[in-house]
Design a protein around this motif. Sequence first.
Motif, mmCIF file in Angstrom:
data_model
loop_
_atom_site.group_PDB
_atom_site.id
_atom_site.type_symbol
_atom_site.label_atom_id
_atom_site.label_comp_id
_atom_site.label_asym_id
_atom_site.label_seq_id
_atom_site.Cartn_x
_atom_site.Cartn_y
_atom_site.Cartn_z
ATOM 1 N N LEU A 18 63.235 66.176 95.628
ATOM 2 C CA LEU A 18 64.553 66.553 95.123
ATOM 3 C C LEU A 18 65.194 67.568 96.057
ATOM 4 O O LEU A 18 64.634 68.630 96.329
ATOM 5 C CB LEU A 18 64.406 67.148 93.722
ATOM 6 C CG LEU A 18 65.668 67.750 93.098
ATOM 7 C CD1 LEU A 18 66.710 66.666 92.848
ATOM 8 C CD2 LEU A 18 65.324 68.467 91.800
ATOM 9 N N HIS A 19 66.379 67.257 96.560
ATOM 10 C CA HIS A 19 67.124 68.158 97.435
ATOM 11 C C HIS A 19 68.163 68.912 96.598
ATOM 12 O O HIS A 19 68.953 68.304 95.873
ATOM 13 C CB HIS A 19 67.836 67.374 98.543
ATOM 14 C CG HIS A 19 66.887 66.683 99.482
ATOM 15 N ND1 HIS A 19 66.491 67.236 100.673
ATOM 16 C CD2 HIS A 19 66.250 65.486 99.379
ATOM 17 C CE1 HIS A 19 65.656 66.415 101.295
ATOM 18 N NE2 HIS A 19 65.489 65.338 100.523
ATOM 19 N N PHE A 20 68.137 70.232 96.701
ATOM 20 C CA PHE A 20 69.110 71.039 95.966
ATOM 21 C C PHE A 20 69.467 72.271 96.788
ATOM 22 O O PHE A 20 68.885 72.531 97.852
ATOM 23 C CB PHE A 20 68.553 71.439 94.589
ATOM 24 C CG PHE A 20 67.447 72.455 94.634
ATOM 25 C CD1 PHE A 20 67.711 73.807 94.420
ATOM 26 C CD2 PHE A 20 66.137 72.075 94.885
ATOM 27 C CE1 PHE A 20 66.705 74.751 94.451
ATOM 28 C CE2 PHE A 20 65.112 73.014 94.911
ATOM 29 C CZ PHE A 20 65.400 74.359 94.700
ATOM 30 N N LEU A 44 69.081 73.164 87.295
ATOM 31 C CA LEU A 44 70.187 72.518 87.992
ATOM 32 C C LEU A 44 71.390 72.350 87.067
ATOM 33 O O LEU A 44 71.251 72.271 85.842
ATOM 34 C CB LEU A 44 69.745 71.147 88.520
ATOM 35 C CG LEU A 44 68.528 71.155 89.454
ATOM 36 C CD1 LEU A 44 68.181 69.735 89.871
ATOM 37 C CD2 LEU A 44 68.784 72.033 90.664
ATOM 38 N N LYS A 45 72.575 72.301 87.674
ATOM 39 C CA LYS A 45 73.805 72.150 86.889
ATOM 40 C C LYS A 45 73.825 70.835 86.121
ATOM 41 O O LYS A 45 74.515 70.712 85.100
ATOM 42 C CB LYS A 45 75.018 72.227 87.826
ATOM 43 C CG LYS A 45 75.232 73.616 88.423
ATOM 44 C CD LYS A 45 76.477 73.637 89.297
ATOM 45 C CE LYS A 45 76.713 75.037 89.863
ATOM 46 N NZ LYS A 45 77.926 75.081 90.731
ATOM 47 N N SER A 99 72.128 73.447 92.356
ATOM 48 C CA SER A 99 72.771 72.145 92.146
ATOM 49 C C SER A 99 72.220 71.139 93.143
ATOM 50 O O SER A 99 71.794 71.513 94.247
ATOM 51 C CB SER A 99 74.291 72.261 92.305
ATOM 52 O OG SER A 99 74.618 72.792 93.585
ATOM 53 N N LYS A 100 72.204 69.894 92.732
ATOM 54 C CA LYS A 100 71.699 68.838 93.611
ATOM 55 C C LYS A 100 72.593 68.704 94.841
ATOM 56 O O LYS A 100 73.808 68.898 94.768
ATOM 57 C CB LYS A 100 71.658 67.500 92.866
ATOM 58 C CG LYS A 100 70.530 67.384 91.866
ATOM 59 C CD LYS A 100 70.497 65.975 91.277
ATOM 60 C CE LYS A 100 69.345 65.815 90.319
ATOM 61 N NZ LYS A 100 69.293 64.441 89.723
ATOM 62 N N VAL A 159 64.180 71.990 99.052
ATOM 63 C CA VAL A 159 63.559 70.716 98.689
ATOM 64 C C VAL A 159 62.454 70.987 97.679
ATOM 65 O O VAL A 159 61.648 71.907 97.863
ATOM 66 C CB VAL A 159 62.969 69.989 99.913
ATOM 67 C CG1 VAL A 159 62.345 68.664 99.486
ATOM 68 C CG2 VAL A 159 64.037 69.738 100.965
ATOM 69 N N LEU A 160 62.420 70.218 96.618
ATOM 70 C CA LEU A 160 61.378 70.320 95.605
ATOM 71 C C LEU A 160 60.473 69.099 95.724
ATOM 72 O O LEU A 160 60.917 67.954 95.529
ATOM 73 C CB LEU A 160 61.990 70.391 94.204
ATOM 74 C CG LEU A 160 60.996 70.390 93.030
ATOM 75 C CD1 LEU A 160 60.106 71.628 93.084
ATOM 76 C CD2 LEU A 160 61.738 70.317 91.697
#
Length: 218
Positions: A40-42, A65-66, A9-10, A31-32
């Motif tokens: 993108l942080h998840f 991701l959710k 999830s983010k 981190v993506l």
Amino acid sequence: MKSITINGSKRESVGKKATKALRNAGQVPCVLYGVEGDPLHFAAEEIAFQNLVYTPDVHTVKIKLKSGESYNAILQDIQFHPVTDAILHMDFYQIFDDKPITMEIPIHTEGVARGVKNGGVLRYNLRRLKVRGLPGDLPDYIVANVTKLKIGQKLYVTAVESEDYKIQHPDNTVICQVRTSRNIVEDLEEEDEDEVAADEVPASEVEAGEGEAAESKE
């Protein structure tokens, strides 16, 4: 190459307090990179990474991701706790089916070297090869057949070349070699079809001293 799915999830906050709270809850902050815009942080449960981290094999990753978004990626970096070895942080990089990537692929040797049967020892110079190719063309592992290696001979990366990927090492890079040991058995077998042909193994691949030993026997 096999793929592992990571459900996450983010992250709403990336501060120290929020990160600590995630870790206390058994989550790993990630981190993506490579996505459009900012990284993108998840976060995902630590147990979800077991088959990705604690294995000698390599895999691509599908991050789901959710919020409904999905990304294909590869693991780029990982940080462990210095005492507990718990996963502290992971970095991923987004990949695309039509864009080549560079990865380190494990090497699996096949067969028993002839030199080992005669008392030599197989020594490994490399356990992984850095290769570049399309994600769908990269193998789970690279097979290196060592059956024909005699004592003093080496197996170079050129022996495992493939049209599916490009090896990112010089041609003279050695994967493994058969070295002498205390228990040497003289090879008196005649040359047969299964042996390495003379033009397949340059004289430079045979360690100094083998030619001298042959002369002394005559």
